[in-house]
Scaffold this active site. Structure first.
Site, PDB file in Angstrom:
ATOM      1  N   THR A  65       0.767  -1.153   0.033  1.00  0.00           N
ATOM      2  CA  THR A  65      -0.125  -0.197  -0.008  1.00  0.00           C
ATOM      3  C   THR A  65       0.934   1.110  -0.042  1.00  0.00           C
ATOM      4  OG1 THR A  65      -1.667  -1.335   1.586  1.00  0.00           O
ATOM      5  CG2 THR A  65      -1.959   1.159   1.100  1.00  0.00           C
ATOM      6  N   ASP A  98       2.315   5.188   6.428  1.00  0.00           N
ATOM      7  CA  ASP A  98       2.741   3.767   6.210  1.00  0.00           C
ATOM      8  C   ASP A  98       1.677   2.757   6.169  1.00  0.00           C
ATOM      9  OD1 ASP A  98       4.244   1.437   6.598  1.00  0.00           O
ATOM     10  OD2 ASP A  98       5.226   2.008   8.312  1.00  0.00           O
ATOM     11  N   GLY A  99       1.313   1.686   5.879  1.00  0.00           N
ATOM     12  CA  GLY A  99       0.401   0.673   5.706  1.00  0.00           C
ATOM     13  C   GLY A  99       0.055  -0.028   7.169  1.00  0.00           C
ATOM     14  N   ASP A 116      -1.493  -3.745   8.842  1.00  0.00           N
ATOM     15  CA  ASP A 116      -2.285  -5.149   8.868  1.00  0.00           C
ATOM     16  C   ASP A 116      -3.682  -5.108   9.367  1.00  0.00           C
ATOM     17  OD1 ASP A 116       0.035  -6.233   7.424  1.00  0.00           O
ATOM     18  OD2 ASP A 116       1.042  -6.017   9.356  1.00  0.00           O
ATOM     19  N   GLU A 133       9.614   0.803  11.415  1.00  0.00           N
ATOM     20  CA  GLU A 133       8.288   1.583  11.140  1.00  0.00           C
ATOM     21  C   GLU A 133       7.810   2.534  12.686  1.00  0.00           C
ATOM     22  OE1 GLU A 133       6.431  -1.173   7.403  1.00  0.00           O
ATOM     23  OE2 GLU A 133       5.991  -1.686   9.669  1.00  0.00           O
TER      24      GLU A 133
HETATM   25  C1  5RP Z   1       5.345  -3.974   7.051  1.00  0.00           C
HETATM   26  C2  5RP Z   1       4.108  -3.377   7.483  1.00  0.00           C
HETATM   27  C3  5RP Z   1       3.073  -2.975   6.342  1.00  0.00           C
HETATM   28  O1  5RP Z   1       2.768  -1.630   6.118  1.00  0.00           O
HETATM   29  C4  5RP Z   1       1.948  -3.899   6.367  1.00  0.00           C
HETATM   30  O2  5RP Z   1       2.345  -5.402   6.607  1.00  0.00           O
HETATM   31  C5  5RP Z   1       0.911  -3.742   5.257  1.00  0.00           C
HETATM   32  O3  5RP Z   1       1.566  -4.253   4.204  1.00  0.00           O
HETATM   33  P1  5RP Z   1       0.761  -3.955   2.659  1.00  0.00           P
HETATM   34  O4  5RP Z   1       0.375  -2.691   2.578  1.00  0.00           O
HETATM   35  O5  5RP Z   1       1.515  -4.858   1.901  1.00  0.00           O
HETATM   36  O6  5RP Z   1      -0.771  -4.773   3.189  1.00  0.00           O
HETATM   37  O7  5RP Z   1       3.642  -3.238   8.593  1.00  0.00           O
HETATM   38  O8  5RP Z   1       6.150  -4.362   8.200  1.00  0.00           O
END
Ligand code: 5RP
Length: 232
Positions: free
Chosen positions: A28, A82-83, A85, A108
């Site tokens: 993302t 940042d993304g 989960d 992060e």
């Molecule tokens: C990486 C993370 C990512 O931001 C999280 O896993 C989301 O990833 P994606 O956008 O690929 O679903 O915490 O350590």
């Protein structure tokens, strides 16, 4: 435009010329990096410097023409994007995130805590009532005697799985540590994430958890109906 792209593009409005920006990690965030790089190269955003949260994001930012800095030179970031989960409401107010499926949770969190405004970007599938209902909680631990934590994680109600890479080898983070993914009962999730975080962080050998509690100022959640802004 897919939902991840819509969330990444939506975060761009929080970035203004001259800002120091935390650059997250993941698929993302990659859309955010693409959008940011595009605006920088077009000259629409000037004087932008970024602090990447992983070697992967560092390389990506370089490819996209985003200038980099460090927290030593820029201790306070204007914004970080940042993304996530999982995105859940925190009891008593604010937002809780699970992060780290991409393995970058420690950097992060360092970058997120350095930001005046931390923005989480996600698609609607990441929204849950309680942390742990959708995904495992990543916990970064030192390589030294990491197997000693198995019983400890069990005592917290988790089924802990040592992360391996695509080749089946133990996954090692950018910081030289390993990750355990803590699976909780998905029907219940984690009732008290703050208590869990404290229990984990007091354990020697635990370096960081993927729990981001009360750090998020805005979550941009992209769905069919558009991008929802949730404030933390
Ligand atoms: C990486 C993370 C990512 O931001 C999280 O896993 C989301 O990833 P994606 O956008 O690929 O679903 O915490 O350590």
């Amino acid at each position: 435009m897919n939902f991840k792209e819509a969330a990444g593009e939506a975060a761009l409005k929080y970035v203004k010329s001259g800002m120091a920006v935390g650059l997250g990690t993941g698929s993302t965030t990659d859309f955010f990096l693409i959008a940011l790089g595009r605006e920088v190269r077009a000259g629409n955003l000037t004087g932008i410097v970024g602090v990447p949260t992983s070697i992967r994001s560092e390389n990506r930012a370089k490819e996209l023409g985003i200038a980099l800095t460090t927290l030593t030179l820029n201790a306070v970031l204007d914004v970080a994007v940042d993304g996530a989960d999982e995105v859940a409401p925190l009891e008593g107010g604010g937002l809780a995130l699970t992060k780290g499926l991409g393995g970058a949770l420690l950097r992060e969190k360092i970058v997120a805590q350095a930001a005046k405004v931390f923005i989480a970007i996600a698609d609607g599938g990441k929204v849950v009532d309680r942390i742990g209902m959708h995904t495992a909680l990543p916990v970064e631990v030192t390589q030294f005697e990491h197997g000693a934590h198995a019983g400890f994680f069990r005592s917290l109600g988790a089924n802990a799985v040592l992360r391996v890479d695509a080749a089946g080898k133990t996954y090692v983070t950018d910081n030289g540590n390993v990750i355990y993914d803590l699976h909780f009962d998905k029907a219940v999730g984690v009732r008290d994430p703050a208590e869990l975080e404290w229990a984990l962080l007091k354990r020697a050998g635990v370096v960081e958890t993927g729990l981001f509690l009360g750090i998020t100022k805005v979550a941009l959640i992209a769905r069919e109906s558009g991008v929802e802004e949730r404030t933390g």
